[in-house]
Motif scaffolding. Structure first.
Motif, PDB file in Angstrom:
ATOM      1  N   ALA A  56      34.779  41.513  48.348  1.00 37.29           N
ATOM      2  CA  ALA A  56      33.607  42.462  48.669  1.00 37.29           C
ATOM      3  C   ALA A  56      33.665  43.697  47.554  1.00 37.29           C
ATOM      4  CB  ALA A  56      33.442  43.059  49.849  1.00 37.29           C
ATOM      5  N   ASP A  57      34.968  44.121  47.241  1.00 34.82           N
ATOM      6  CA  ASP A  57      35.034  45.217  46.393  1.00 34.82           C
ATOM      7  C   ASP A  57      35.663  44.616  45.244  1.00 34.82           C
ATOM      8  OD1 ASP A  57      34.322  46.925  48.331  1.00 34.82           O
ATOM      9  OD2 ASP A  57      36.277  47.009  49.208  1.00 34.82           O
ATOM     10  N   SER A  58      34.906  43.753  44.566  1.00 36.06           N
ATOM     11  CA  SER A  58      35.410  43.146  43.087  1.00 36.06           C
ATOM     12  C   SER A  58      35.040  43.951  41.953  1.00 36.06           C
ATOM     13  CB  SER A  58      34.689  41.785  42.999  1.00 36.06           C
ATOM     14  OG  SER A  58      34.793  41.259  41.722  1.00 36.06           O
ATOM     15  N   ALA A  59      36.110  43.999  40.917  1.00 32.32           N
ATOM     16  CA  ALA A  59      35.917  44.653  39.927  1.00 32.32           C
ATOM     17  C   ALA A  59      34.966  43.965  38.998  1.00 32.32           C
ATOM     18  CB  ALA A  59      37.409  44.456  39.102  1.00 32.32           C
ATOM     19  N   LEU A  60      34.389  42.540  39.498  1.00 39.26           N
ATOM     20  CA  LEU A  60      33.628  41.659  38.816  1.00 39.26           C
ATOM     21  C   LEU A  60      32.704  41.343  39.625  1.00 39.26           C
ATOM     22  CD1 LEU A  60      36.484  39.838  36.723  1.00 39.26           C
ATOM     23  CD2 LEU A  60      35.092  41.490  35.591  1.00 39.26           C
ATOM     24  N   PRO A  61      31.607  42.157  40.058  1.00 34.50           N
ATOM     25  CA  PRO A  61      30.628  41.913  41.207  1.00 34.50           C
ATOM     26  C   PRO A  61      29.762  40.532  40.747  1.00 34.50           C
ATOM     27  CG  PRO A  61      30.070  43.728  39.899  1.00 34.50           C
ATOM     28  CD  PRO A  61      31.388  43.624  39.563  1.00 34.50           C
ATOM     29  N   GLU A  62      29.554  40.555  39.336  1.00 33.62           N
ATOM     30  CA  GLU A  62      28.514  39.102  39.139  1.00 33.62           C
ATOM     31  C   GLU A  62      29.393  37.964  39.342  1.00 33.62           C
ATOM     32  OE1 GLU A  62      25.974  37.464  35.509  1.00 33.62           O
ATOM     33  OE2 GLU A  62      27.127  39.405  35.096  1.00 33.62           O
ATOM     34  N   LEU A  63      30.817  37.895  38.845  1.00 30.63           N
ATOM     35  CA  LEU A  63      31.371  36.902  39.281  1.00 30.63           C
ATOM     36  C   LEU A  63      31.776  36.432  40.768  1.00 30.63           C
ATOM     37  CD1 LEU A  63      33.278  34.543  38.264  1.00 30.63           C
ATOM     38  CD2 LEU A  63      35.164  36.041  38.116  1.00 30.63           C
ATOM     39  N   ALA A  64      31.968  37.677  41.640  1.00 34.15           N
ATOM     40  CA  ALA A  64      32.221  37.625  42.992  1.00 34.15           C
ATOM     41  C   ALA A  64      30.886  36.909  43.580  1.00 34.15           C
ATOM     42  CB  ALA A  64      32.419  38.912  43.474  1.00 34.15           C
ATOM     43  N   GLU A  65      29.617  37.611  43.224  1.00 35.52           N
ATOM     44  CA  GLU A  65      28.650  37.086  43.722  1.00 35.52           C
ATOM     45  C   GLU A  65      28.505  35.492  43.458  1.00 35.52           C
ATOM     46  OE1 GLU A  65      24.771  36.409  45.580  1.00 35.52           O
ATOM     47  OE2 GLU A  65      26.341  37.983  45.853  1.00 35.52           O
ATOM     48  N   ALA A  66      28.599  34.986  42.277  1.00 43.66           N
ATOM     49  CA  ALA A  66      28.701  33.609  41.955  1.00 43.66           C
ATOM     50  C   ALA A  66      29.269  32.737  42.626  1.00 43.66           C
ATOM     51  CB  ALA A  66      28.847  33.495  40.500  1.00 43.66           C
ATOM     52  N   ALA A  67      30.730  33.146  42.920  1.00 42.56           N
ATOM     53  CA  ALA A  67      31.625  32.562  43.903  1.00 42.56           C
ATOM     54  C   ALA A  67      31.156  32.229  45.365  1.00 42.56           C
ATOM     55  CB  ALA A  67      32.929  33.140  43.911  1.00 42.56           C
ATOM     56  N   ARG A  68      30.553  33.359  45.768  1.00 41.44           N
ATOM     57  CA  ARG A  68      30.216  33.304  47.193  1.00 41.44           C
ATOM     58  C   ARG A  68      28.605  32.636  47.023  1.00 41.44           C
ATOM     59  NH1 ARG A  68      33.020  36.393  50.596  1.00 41.44           N
ATOM     60  NH2 ARG A  68      34.681  37.723  49.735  1.00 41.44           N
ATOM     61  N   ALA A  69      27.730  32.890  46.489  1.00 39.48           N
ATOM     62  CA  ALA A  69      26.382  32.236  46.630  1.00 39.48           C
ATOM     63  C   ALA A  69      26.423  31.029  46.270  1.00 39.48           C
ATOM     64  CB  ALA A  69      25.495  32.993  45.402  1.00 39.48           C
ATOM     65  N   SER A  70      27.247  30.434  45.376  1.00 36.01           N
ATOM     66  CA  SER A  70      27.270  28.957  45.214  1.00 36.01           C
ATOM     67  C   SER A  70      28.066  28.111  46.134  1.00 36.01           C
ATOM     68  CB  SER A  70      28.090  28.744  43.960  1.00 36.01           C
ATOM     69  OG  SER A  70      29.417  29.316  43.939  1.00 36.01           O
ATOM     70  N   GLY A  71      28.751  28.959  47.027  1.00 32.58           N
ATOM     71  CA  GLY A  71      29.506  28.319  48.153  1.00 32.58           C
ATOM     72  C   GLY A  71      30.906  27.783  47.676  1.00 32.58           C
ATOM     73  N   ALA A  72      31.179  28.076  46.385  1.00 30.82           N
ATOM     74  CA  ALA A  72      32.673  27.907  45.928  1.00 30.82           C
ATOM     75  C   ALA A  72      33.842  28.571  46.790  1.00 30.82           C
ATOM     76  CB  ALA A  72      32.750  28.328  44.420  1.00 30.82           C
ATOM     77  N   LEU A  73      33.542  29.737  47.159  1.00 35.71           N
ATOM     78  CA  LEU A  73      34.742  30.457  47.805  1.00 35.71           C
ATOM     79  C   LEU A  73      34.893  29.696  48.997  1.00 35.71           C
ATOM     80  CD1 LEU A  73      36.589  32.661  47.223  1.00 35.71           C
ATOM     81  CD2 LEU A  73      35.119  34.016  48.438  1.00 35.71           C
ATOM     82  N   ALA A  74      33.905  29.280  50.179  1.00 29.50           N
ATOM     83  CA  ALA A  74      33.852  28.818  51.152  1.00 29.50           C
ATOM     84  C   ALA A  74      34.337  27.401  51.007  1.00 29.50           C
ATOM     85  CB  ALA A  74      32.454  28.731  51.759  1.00 29.50           C
ATOM     86  N   ARG A  75      34.085  26.601  49.947  1.00 29.85           N
ATOM     87  CA  ARG A  75      34.943  25.437  49.903  1.00 29.85           C
ATOM     88  C   ARG A  75      36.309  25.258  49.472  1.00 29.85           C
ATOM     89  NH1 ARG A  75      30.068  24.835  46.659  1.00 29.85           N
ATOM     90  NH2 ARG A  75      28.044  23.840  47.868  1.00 29.85           N
ATOM     91  N   ILE A  76      36.577  26.616  48.706  1.00 32.19           N
ATOM     92  CA  ILE A  76      38.154  26.678  48.337  1.00 32.19           C
ATOM     93  C   ILE A  76      38.791  26.916  49.741  1.00 32.19           C
ATOM     94  CG2 ILE A  76      39.773  28.241  47.127  1.00 32.19           C
ATOM     95  CD1 ILE A  76      37.365  28.819  45.265  1.00 32.19           C
ATOM     96  N   ALA A  77      38.265  27.718  50.662  1.00 31.32           N
ATOM     97  CA  ALA A  77      38.801  28.058  51.990  1.00 31.32           C
ATOM     98  C   ALA A  77      38.718  26.507  52.931  1.00 31.32           C
ATOM     99  CB  ALA A  77      37.863  28.866  52.886  1.00 31.32           C
TER     100      ALA A  77
END
Length: 214
Positions: free
Chosen positions: A30-51
């Protein structure tokens, strides 16, 4: 859809390691140094799939390695030979050793059996780190690469692993980069030439497939 038999053989839990690349709070949190990348990881579902992949690895006995990029407060040992490194020094959130920024990001579960591989320099979680020795000691033959970014660290990890003789599997929906269309193009035109490109679902099916007894 039935599991891919060849993929399932590649994903034998006894010889497979799941690598998460830079899935740390200061990058995809949530407090990423790279908010655009963090948003891409979450919005795409990639982070949830990694989990999901990490949780399944824990259940299946697949070793998990979390690759973390960090730096000392004094910057000793850090690379400065590329624009990316110099820009990172100016970001409002810094990936400092021991800080919350270098902890594995939610919702990825962490087990006491997971290994955390930290690096102070470079673009790759494999080249110039302990990764190769650790993977060989673990009996790894197949490395499943997930995480960020599809722009830099993920392709570096894939190429380095292939050059070292590992079979690499990339669940394309469990990596992220910016812009999103670049990620899909890089997977299709580059990673597919050297790695087995698949999906999170297929990997999960592969791990669920009954193994032959020897």
């Amino acid at each position: 859809m039935p599991p891919d038999t060849r993929l399932a053989e590649q994903l034998d839990p006894a010889t497979t390691v799941l690598l998460t690349v830079e899935c740390q709070r200061g990058v995809v949190g949530a407090d990423s140094a790279l908010p655009e990348l963090a948003e891409a990881a979450r919005a795409s579902g990639a982070l949830a799939r990694i989990a999901r992949l990490v949780a399944a690895a824990h259940d299946t006995g697949v070793q998990v390695v979390h690759a973390i990029a960090e730096r000392r407060p004094d910057g000793r040992g850090a690379s400065r030979n590329a624009r990316l490194f110099r820009a990172a020094e100016r970001l409002p959130v810094r990936q400092l050793t021991g800080s919350t920024a270098v902890r594995v990001a939610e919702p990825i579960p962490v087990s006491e059996d997971d290994l955390v591989l930290r690096r102070l320099h470079g673009l790759s979680p494999i080249a110039g780190t302990e990764a190769d020795a650790l993977l060989r000691n673990l009996g790894c033959r197949t490395l499943v690469v997930t995480g960020v970014s599809a722009n830099v660290a993920v392709p570096n990890a894939v190429f380095d692993a292939v050059n070292l003789g590992y079979t690499v599997v990339v669940p394309a929906d469990a990596i992220a980069g910016v812009p999103a269309e670049y990620t899909s193009a890089m997977v299709r035109h580059t990673l597919s030439l050297v790695a087995t490109v698949t999906t999170t679902r297929a990997v999960l099916q592969g791990w669920a497939r009954p193994r032959r007894t020897r």
